[in-house]
Scaffold this motif. Structure first.
Motif, PDB file in Angstrom:
ATOM      1  N   SER A 101       0.743  -1.273   0.061  1.00 38.20           N
ATOM      2  CA  SER A 101      -0.058   0.011   0.007  1.00 38.20           C
ATOM      3  C   SER A 101       1.023   1.270  -0.020  1.00 38.20           C
ATOM      4  O   SER A 101       2.098   1.302   0.206  1.00 38.20           O
ATOM      5  CB  SER A 101      -0.723   0.000   1.289  1.00 38.20           C
ATOM      6  OG  SER A 101      -0.108  -0.043   2.478  1.00 38.20           O
ATOM      7  N   THR A 117       4.019  -1.096   3.460  1.00 38.89           N
ATOM      8  CA  THR A 117       3.591   0.235   3.306  1.00 38.89           C
ATOM      9  C   THR A 117       4.747   1.145   2.905  1.00 38.89           C
ATOM     10  O   THR A 117       5.742   1.080   3.589  1.00 38.89           O
ATOM     11  CB  THR A 117       2.692   0.702   4.436  1.00 38.89           C
ATOM     12  OG1 THR A 117       1.754  -0.160   4.771  1.00 38.89           O
ATOM     13  CG2 THR A 117       2.093   2.165   4.066  1.00 38.89           C
ATOM     14  N   SER A 125      -4.681   7.710   0.131  1.00 40.99           N
ATOM     15  CA  SER A 125      -3.838   6.446   0.197  1.00 40.99           C
ATOM     16  C   SER A 125      -4.218   5.424  -0.996  1.00 40.99           C
ATOM     17  O   SER A 125      -5.274   5.754  -1.364  1.00 40.99           O
ATOM     18  CB  SER A 125      -3.877   5.542   1.502  1.00 40.99           C
ATOM     19  OG  SER A 125      -5.436   5.290   1.913  1.00 40.99           O
ATOM     20  N   ALA A 180      -2.624   1.535   7.628  1.00 40.18           N
ATOM     21  CA  ALA A 180      -1.629   0.564   6.811  1.00 40.18           C
ATOM     22  C   ALA A 180      -1.918  -0.859   7.316  1.00 40.18           C
ATOM     23  O   ALA A 180      -1.855  -1.796   6.545  1.00 40.18           O
ATOM     24  CB  ALA A 180      -0.353   1.020   7.012  1.00 40.18           C
TER      25      ALA A 180
END
Length: 678
Positions: free
Chosen positions: A93, A127, A336, A361
């Protein structure tokens, strides 16, 4: 992994940008106008970057990307080379943070050692973060942000995290990709964004003085600034009662005593609020209570600002000063992209710490794992597909179940709760209990038994969970069943989806023999958690049916409401099932009332960054999470003959004693069963 290209061209870029900023400082300010057909973009030629505009042929302006849309590819110059996001090639991510020095919230978040430490210590390995700046000072901002996190990483021996942190010296307004569009189109309506400001005026001043502020913790001081001007009165350090501030906002310095003592002293002085100013050279801090201070209610608002010389001078010379409070809208500062490449909101940051980025996250990791689980083989029965749940009726559907249910030993509920639109702002306020009831035969004792339970998130619409309810397969006693999913009738609408997943593989024992649940006996429900709570429960005698190989105690228990002890939502309660007067099977909600009890369950699927105090531990539940069944194998506690020689009795305690609240008693919601396997 994100791709990073050579930083050799970046050195030239820094020189070019710095030169342009310096040159512009010596020239009269000019207004830059871009028509609706102009598009700003960065053009790279050799070792230079140029900001240009070009005409586009758009005939209309799109509303903009929404949460859930796939993120397009982009590239951004950073201090360590070019960061490239390519859908399908990017693993994990991505969180994008746009800094601005105009925000007291962000100043505190970036200055707090605890905040910086949380990021370098707790950011999931999956992340990456891209740091941007909304300001003209993007170059110095990027260098400063990198320095802050490098220092924190070194202090905690976490230098490896730095490879996943990327700092761009290009201001947001010059990126030339989709990121500015999303930041501005989504805007900022959460607690963490919008520019909170204090506005000072005084007779003789030609212009008001406007400075950034950071309000005290929402969950400590819930008083709000009124939309009016207050008189500002100097109260020194604010550590002692000062009658002169009655009806005014007290202007006090930091230090000498705690924030709590300052606010308490000014409240006793009948002040309307408190402004604490940071001493020269100090950053704005997160004003909060500590320990037992938090149990002393204070009703006036408070905020922290920087020392403004003109305000201090006016007060020193006895010149009247008024102050008012405003929030200026800003672009979003946190967006995000999840593991599936979809754009996502980041929710509400209750206070200034990077922990909220970590929690989001962690949830992305949870959802990625959930998505993988949902690809495993199963017979899937769709019950609700984006159906609105609201009112007395809730959501109701009658569905056909697969033949041969006894061939399956696993039943999982794949449930999601989303909102009327794709934005969190459309989500229901407050948290409510959602229950799923099933009835397959109106004459059956199993009709309208509870099959599953969830708690709604507070103004977030991303929740999805997989709950194993395999022991309750016997409730599905015909091949056509009616399912009802509902919450309190006055709640705002939720959009529900529910699939039943039938499969094999639920191991009920260590041996190779697979056992199946074939009978369920209902036990006890909950009720008002008061002095009469346990008086309503009597022992139940039960036999063990022939051919039974295993018996389980199965219960779903949650505490709600709040008496003077916080029961049953925020107090530690224990729930006991006594088998044959000897075996005490106990469920204790020991995280209830803890500061981060539910934040610690984000990895299990608790929706992070909700509105309100979602972080606190609760009595058997969390906002935005399924309620997991409690299962105990009690086979060895029983006489396995077919005679009614076994007994079970339930009781619930607070502090090891019967509950005995003096006001507004809470309540327990409970479904409990004995499950027999063969």
């Amino acid at each position: 992994m994100a791709l990073l290209r050579s930083k050799s061209s970046l050195l030239w870029f820094l020189v070019v940008v710095t030169a342009h900023v310096t040159e512009a400082a010596d020239k009269p300010m000019q207004r830059m106008i871009l028509t609706g057909e102009d598009e700003v973009f960065w053009e790279s030629k050799g070792n230079t970057f140029n900001l240009r505009s070009r005409k586009t042929s758009r005939t209309g302006t799109a509303a903009g990307p929404e949460p859930g849309d796939q993120a397009a590819a982009f590239r951004v110059p950073t201090l360590d080379g070019e960061f490239i996001y390519q859908p399908g090639a990017f693993q994990g991510s991505l969180v994008i943070h746009a800094f601005t020095n105009k925000s007291g919230f962000l100043e505190c978040m970036w200055s707090s050692e605890a905040s910086l430490s949380s990021l370098v210590q707790e950011l999931p390995d999956s992340t990456q973060l891209l740091f941007l700046s909304l300001d003209d000072s993007a170059v110095s901002d990027a260098l400063w942000m990198r320095e802050q996190l490098q220092r924190a990483a070194a202090a905690h021996s976490k230098k490896e995290v730095l490879s996943r942190l990327h700092f761009s010296p290009v201001p947001v307004f010059a990126l030339g990709n989709w990121i500015p569009s999303v930041l501005y189109y989504w805007g900022c309506t959460g607690h963490n964004c919008g520019l909170s400001q204090a506005v000072f005026t005084s007779k003789g001043w030609k212009m008001p003085v406007i400075i950034k502020r950071l309000d005290a913790r929402y969950d400590w001081l819930m008083g709000h600034w009124a939309q009016r001007a207050y008189q500002l009165i100097d109260a020194g350090d604010g550590c002692d009662v000062s009658p002169s501030v009655a009806g005014a906002v007290a202007w006090v310095s930091e230090g000498s005593c705690s924030f709590f003592t300052k606010v308490q002293s000014m409240a006793k002085s009948n002040a309307s609020g408190v402004l604490v100013y940071a001493l020269p050279g100090n950053p704005i801090q997160d004003m909060n209570c500590v320990g037992d201070e938090c149990y002393s209610p204070l009703v006036i608002p408070a905020a922290m600002v920087h020392l403004e010389p003109s305000v201090a001078q006016a007060l020193r010379f006895g010149q009247p000063v008024n102050v008012s409070f405003q929030i200026t809208p800003s672009p979003n500062i946190f967006i995000s992209v999840d593991q599936q490449g979809a754009l996502a909101e980041m929710g509400w940051f209750l206070y200034p710490t990077f922990s909220f980025i970590n929690w989001q996250a962690q949830w992305f990791d949870f959802y990625s794992d959930l998505w993988t689980k949902l690809q495993s083989p199963a017979k899937v029965v769709s019950v609700f597909d984006k159906v609105q749940m609201q009112g007395d009726k809730g959501a109701v559907a009658t569905v056909d179940l697969p033949l041969g249910l006894l061939d399956f030993d696993t039943l999982e509920l794949d449930a999601s709760l989303s909102c009327p639109s794709r934005r969190d702002s459309s989500c229901a306020q407050w948290d409510h209990t959602v229950q799923l009831f099933v009835c397959c035969d109106h004459l059956s004792p199993y009709c309208n038994m509870e099959l599953g339970r969830w708690i709604t998130a507070f103004r977030r619409g991303i929740g999805r969970w997989l709950t194993d309810v395999s022991p309750l397969i016997p409730l599905l006693d015909t091949n056509k069943c009616t399912f009802t999913m509902k919450t309190v009738p006055w709640a705002m609408p939720w959009i529900v989806s529910l699939n039943l997943r039938f499969s094999n593989g639920n191991q009920t024992g260590k041996g190779v023999e697979k056992l199946h649940p074939f009978r369920v006996t209902s036990l006890y429900s909950g009720g008002t958690f008061d002095k009469n709570y346990n008086g309503r429960y009597q022992p139940i005698k039960f036999p063990v049916p022939a051919s039974t190989k295993k018996v389980e105690l199965y219960a779903v228990i949650t505490g709600h409401g709040s008496d003077e002890n916080g029961c049953g939502e925020f107090c530690v309660t224990s729930h006991h099932f006594l088998i044959n007067t000897v075996y005490n099977n106990t469920r204790i909600f020991d995280s209830a009332g803890t500061a981060l009890g539910c934040a610690m369950r984000v990895k299990e699927g608790a929706v992070p960054n909700e509105h309100g105090t979602w972080l606190y531990g609760r009595g058997g539940w969390c906002d935005g999470l399924q309620v997991n069944p409690w299962r105990i194998d009690i086979t060895k506690q029983l006489d396995m003959s077919e005679l009614e020689s076994n007994t079970v009795v339930y009781f619930g305690l607070f502090g090891g004693q019967n509950p005995n609240p003096t006001q507004q008693p809470g309540y327990i919601i409970m479904s409990s069963f004995l499950v027999f396997y063969k």
